[in-house]
Design an enzyme around this catalytic site. Structure first.
Site, PDB file in Angstrom:
ATOM      1  N   THR A   1       0.804  -0.872  -0.274  1.00  0.00           N
ATOM      2  CA  THR A   1      -0.008  -0.055   0.140  1.00  0.00           C
ATOM      3  C   THR A   1       0.974   1.556   0.298  1.00  0.00           C
ATOM      4  O   THR A   1       1.806   1.150   0.605  1.00  0.00           O
ATOM      5  CB  THR A   1      -0.925  -0.030   1.157  1.00  0.00           C
ATOM      6  OG1 THR A   1      -1.554  -1.121   1.452  1.00  0.00           O
ATOM      7  CG2 THR A   1      -2.164   1.400   1.144  1.00  0.00           C
TER       8      THR A   1
ATOM      9  N   LYS B   1      -6.741   1.484  -3.358  1.00  0.00           N
ATOM     10  CA  LYS B   1      -6.253   1.076  -2.160  1.00  0.00           C
ATOM     11  C   LYS B   1      -6.055   1.898  -1.736  1.00  0.00           C
ATOM     12  O   LYS B   1      -6.736   1.527  -0.387  1.00  0.00           O
ATOM     13  CB  LYS B   1      -5.231   0.686  -2.279  1.00  0.00           C
ATOM     14  CG  LYS B   1      -4.626  -0.810  -1.304  1.00  0.00           C
ATOM     15  CD  LYS B   1      -5.539  -1.490  -0.255  1.00  0.00           C
ATOM     16  CE  LYS B   1      -5.425  -2.026   0.844  1.00  0.00           C
ATOM     17  NZ  LYS B   1      -4.273  -2.870   0.903  1.00  0.00           N
TER      18      LYS B   1
ATOM     19  N   LYS C   1      -0.610   4.403   9.130  1.00  0.00           N
ATOM     20  CA  LYS C   1       0.358   4.472   7.757  1.00  0.00           C
ATOM     21  C   LYS C   1      -0.641   4.918   6.843  1.00  0.00           C
ATOM     22  O   LYS C   1      -0.512   5.846   5.359  1.00  0.00           O
ATOM     23  CB  LYS C   1       1.397   4.011   7.024  1.00  0.00           C
ATOM     24  CG  LYS C   1       1.589   3.507   6.077  1.00  0.00           C
ATOM     25  CD  LYS C   1       2.529   2.464   5.486  1.00  0.00           C
ATOM     26  CE  LYS C   1       1.211   0.502   5.659  1.00  0.00           C
ATOM     27  NZ  LYS C   1       0.784   1.498   3.831  1.00  0.00           N
TER      28      LYS C   1
END
Length: 305
Positions: free
Chosen positions: A92, A168, A236
């Site tokens: 990601t 994503k 994150k």
């Protein structure tokens, strides 16, 4: 197909096992001796230790920096790929980072598929991850045997790397908010004195249900904070959401609040535990017991959890 899977964690280990089960010639790559041992097949510590002539490499690292090092660093796997081999990068990351990695792959004569995944550890083990991919027709074709082995559904999102990464990030906005909302609901239920097992069953049979509530609150009911997906991952990923939204001049207040809750999970020393246990942020405030703790409900062990 001779291929490698870089990153043998909960997702990568499952994907590697699925590829092996599908008959591919798979080598796992992970610096952790324990992760390599758990794979139980050929595994090496560094990409540079792979046999030459790899047709494809699937990258399931935590972030873009790890992916770049694992592929293009001094000990990276790119040097072991056959000419015209394909990098399937499922870490990601921001769309701009995916485009940079794709450009670096092209400079080396390699194909690149921007291919983030979802579905969790169980889907990875069963070869039915959801893949959100963008790249050239040639990259899709080269990656097809590997994708067929690890994915239940492959979405083609266009020819340009970065579109998979953007999809994503959008997905992670929903995932992070849903986990935070599920934990908040369970916190309110516990504070109100409701039985958490009954709450779980009622919600999952009613309109308030979500995949994340069913999946993550099952971890809470079992009293198991083993990090299948750690809270720090959402620090994150929701940070990526905020960055992408800021660049698009779009407010994302729900994502921003969810981010702060995962930051709070880290602040109380729980960021490395399962993300469902962001619930401990509310526990720290209100003092209620979780299942399996003294004063809490008994852990749940039946299959529906």
């Amino acid at each position: 197909m001779k291929c490698a899977v870089i990153g043998l964690g909960s997702m990568g280990g499952g994907a590697a096992a699925s590829a092996l089960r599908a008959g591919l010639d798979v080598t796992g790559v992970d610096p952790s001796e324990a992760a390599r041992g758990a794979f139980g097949n050929r595994a090496v510590a560094r990409g540079a230790d792979l046999e030459e002539g790899q047709a494809a490499v699937l990258v399931l690292t935590v972030n873009a920096a790890q992916a770049r090092a694992a592929l293009f660093g001094e000990s990276g796997a790119a040097q072991r790929l056959a000419p015209g081999g394909v990098v399937v990068c499922s870490a990601t990351m921001a769309p701009a980072e995916a485009r940079l990695l794709a450009a670096e792959a092209a400079e080396r004569g390699l194909l690149y598929l921007d291919a983030p995944v979802s579905g969790g550890a169980v889907a990875a083990r069963e070869g039915r991850m959801t893949v959100m991919a963008s790249g050239s027709d040639a990259a899709f074709a080269a990656a097809r045997p590997l994708l067929d082995a690890v994915a239940g559904k492959v979405w083609s999102l266009g020819a340009e790397p970065g579109q998979g990464a953007a999809m994503k990030v959008v997905h992670q906005l929903l995932a992070g908010v849903h986990i935070a909302a599920a934990a908040e609901a369970m916190a309110l239920a516990l504070r109100a004195g409701l039985d958490p097992h009954t709450v779980y069953d009622v919600v999952n049979g009613a309109a308030g249900a979500s995949w994340m509530f069913k999946n993550r609150m099952a971890h809470v009911l079992a009293g198991d904070d083993t990090p299948l997906s750690a809270g720090d991952i959402f620090v994150k990923d929701l940070g990526l959401v905020e960055t992408m939204a800021r660049e698009a001049s779009l407010p994302v207040p729900l994502a921003a609040q969810a981010l702060q809750l995962f930051v709070a999970q880290r602040a109380i020393g729980q960021g490395g535990r399962d993300d469902a246990f962001v619930l401990r942020v509310w526990q720290a405030i209100a003092g209620f017991a979780l299942p399996g703790e003294e004063g809490g409900a008994a852990p749940r062990t039946d299959p529906q959890a």
